[in-house]
Motif scaffolding. Sequence first.
Motif, PDB file in Angstrom:
ATOM      1  N   PRO B  25      31.151  43.613  40.110  1.00 31.08           N
ATOM      2  CA  PRO B  25      31.446  44.286  38.840  1.00 31.08           C
ATOM      3  C   PRO B  25      31.230  45.791  38.918  1.00 31.08           C
ATOM      4  CG  PRO B  25      29.296  43.246  38.742  1.00 31.08           C
ATOM      5  CD  PRO B  25      29.904  42.843  40.055  1.00 31.08           C
ATOM      6  N   VAL B  32      30.814  38.984  34.066  1.00 35.15           N
ATOM      7  CA  VAL B  32      32.055  38.894  34.837  1.00 35.15           C
ATOM      8  C   VAL B  32      32.944  37.817  34.245  1.00 35.15           C
ATOM      9  CG1 VAL B  32      33.063  38.315  37.064  1.00 35.15           C
ATOM     10  CG2 VAL B  32      31.010  39.727  36.973  1.00 35.15           C
ATOM     11  N   SER B  93      34.877  43.050  34.410  1.00 34.46           N
ATOM     12  CA  SER B  93      33.445  43.138  34.111  1.00 34.46           C
ATOM     13  C   SER B  93      33.221  43.862  32.787  1.00 34.46           C
ATOM     14  CB  SER B  93      32.690  43.832  35.244  1.00 34.46           C
ATOM     15  OG  SER B  93      32.959  45.221  35.272  1.00 34.46           O
TER      16      SER B  93
END
Lengths: 118, 114
Positions: B25, B32, B93
């Motif tokens: 991320p 995520v 993310s």
Amino acid sequence: LAKTTQPISMDSYEGQEVNITCSHNNIATNDYITWYQQFPSQGPRFIIQGYKTKVTNEVASLFIPADRKSSTLSLPRVSLSDTAVYYCLVGDTPGRGKNTGTASKLTFGTGTRLQVTL
Amino acid sequence: DAGVTQSPTHLIKTRGQQVTLRCSPKSGHDTVSWYQQALGQGPQFIFQYYEEEERQRGNFPDRFSGHQFPNYSSELNVNALLLGDSALYLCASSLWGYSNQPQHFGDGTRLSIL
């Protein structure tokens, strides 16, 4: 999650202003409106996000009427490099802070394919 | 400031095989999400991980599973691959609890099933 409807495709000439309108009749009170841009074989890129009235950043403006049932992404003076697919999304926003909710799952439609030519 | 990174960029598998895709991320993000994007379609939500647990799931079969590690990176596993699993797999993310902040996407893994 509110469903969105946007034109499948649009064509424009370089240097023109392009307005892409998105319909979201069932938008909820807490929903924000977010637009992403996607080039072939790349991930979506955040363009702009708003809740009501007008939001402007360095690349675009977002116009949202008082009833929030639609929104319009405005791209000023497009260039060839703006040829891409543009997605309009609405999503719930439980609130800020670690104890108030989840991170959103985004619901994408089929997007609007913008073709810019000389 | 590193953005979302995914590996590999391309992968070719045959029907019935298993595959693992990886995602790191954006710096500072702890959540995520994985999406599947078929050709000509918008991304479809698969599932989301936070604190090493699956928090939300889309309409995907159990053949799709995932994992999140203590450093927030994540894996997507797909078992018993089908031809229809051919797609671009995207990782996004974000920061948990700040759902009105935009998600950041990687450039995906292109999975082709022969």
